[in-house]
Design an enzyme around this catalytic site. Sequence first.
Site, PDB file in Angstrom:
ATOM      1  N   THR A   1       2.974 -36.137  -4.821  1.00 45.12           N
ATOM      2  CA  THR A   1       1.803 -36.253  -3.964  1.00 45.12           C
ATOM      3  C   THR A   1       0.703 -35.318  -4.419  1.00 45.12           C
ATOM      4  O   THR A   1       0.965 -34.264  -5.022  1.00 45.12           O
ATOM      5  CB  THR A   1       2.178 -35.917  -2.506  1.00 45.12           C
ATOM      6  OG1 THR A   1       0.996 -35.807  -1.705  1.00 45.12           O
ATOM      7  CG2 THR A   1       2.930 -34.591  -2.422  1.00 45.12           C
TER       8      THR A   1
ATOM      9  N   TYR B   1       5.579 -29.696   4.174  1.00 47.01           N
ATOM     10  CA  TYR B   1       5.595 -30.916   3.368  1.00 47.01           C
ATOM     11  C   TYR B   1       5.131 -30.631   1.944  1.00 47.01           C
ATOM     12  O   TYR B   1       5.782 -31.053   0.964  1.00 47.01           O
ATOM     13  CB  TYR B   1       4.688 -31.967   4.004  1.00 47.01           C
ATOM     14  CG  TYR B   1       4.486 -33.197   3.145  1.00 47.01           C
ATOM     15  CD1 TYR B   1       5.500 -34.133   2.994  1.00 47.01           C
ATOM     16  CD2 TYR B   1       3.280 -33.414   2.481  1.00 47.01           C
ATOM     17  CE1 TYR B   1       5.319 -35.257   2.207  1.00 47.01           C
ATOM     18  CE2 TYR B   1       3.092 -34.538   1.694  1.00 47.01           C
ATOM     19  CZ  TYR B   1       4.111 -35.453   1.557  1.00 47.01           C
ATOM     20  OH  TYR B   1       3.935 -36.562   0.767  1.00 47.01           O
TER      21      TYR B   1
END
Length: 357
Positions: free
Chosen positions: A132, A175
């Site tokens: 990501t 995250y």
Amino acid sequence: MSQRHRTVRKAPVAIVGGSGFIGSNLADSLLSDGKPVLVIDNFSRPGVEQNLEWLQRKHGSHLSVETVDIRDQSRVASALAPAKAIFHLAAQTAVTTSLLDPAKDLEINLKGTFNVLEAARQAGAPVVFASTNKVYGSLPQIAVREADDRYEPADDAIRANGVDETIGLDFCTPYGCSKGAADQYVLDYAKSYGLPTAVLRMSCIYGPRQFGTEDQGWVAHFLLSALSGRLITIYGDGKQVRDILHVSDAVAAYRAVLARIEDLKGQAFNLGGGPRNAVSLRTLLSEIAAITGRDIALHHELARTGDQPFFVADTRRIEAALGWRAHVPWREGVRDLASWLLRHRLQPLPEAQRYVA
């Protein structure tokens, strides 16, 4: 049956998280080319069984399925043993969920990835990992200026080309930490063990078979909300800019990386729509209003922890390595998704769990 006439099943390509949005599109692409696919998923996210049913109806016996939670090391090893290659797409995908339950986020994103890597090492299978842009943090080093409907970098080069892979890792939020650590583990298995691995640091992917929530899949979430007449919450002022990439282009990139994995092993690439597909939330909402022909009800909240005011992927590195490029213009792609949602997902969705393993 004699040995000579016995059918020998080819080793499958395994897609961990294969019933999810990108996974099901990737599985369909491979299966459509006659390649056997093994989908591994725990089916924890409401609705993903619809993606699996679609794959099974379309491809039948070429598709194999294993219900496995990636936190279960022995089950992961057993399921992946026959795989000739592995796409690892399973993850807890939301920043907000990671802040609420960092332990689960850690177990899924980091321990789960470790389990996949160990299984791949035992099987001798290459791994392409879905990372990501959040591994770059909130990018405070990129000065932005405010325009009418967007933020834009003060730096001319970043404004023209986007953020490249040399910007530096800066993990933020649980995250970002779990995905960033997993990203680095995947790359290190190429260095330490010679395992052919590669990482794709994704920007915002959208397209058919996507379940949209506030926290993940926001292009689909905006469209579903607008089509259903539901209120859309904007965190911040809506001038945040992202590059959005149609899933068909993302699938092409994943397949191209696997095809060249021996040449690209140990490398990470940004994957997004690039400057030509960069939009602010405000711009996207205006386009959605035009598509739906109706006003959109908005509610504003404070910006969320770790949010990047500007992220557009500089994709020149993956373009040079693979000859890949994003082909679907964002307006065309958003209209394509709107059409698909009208046909398949217009009914209000249950509140989705924001992880899939």
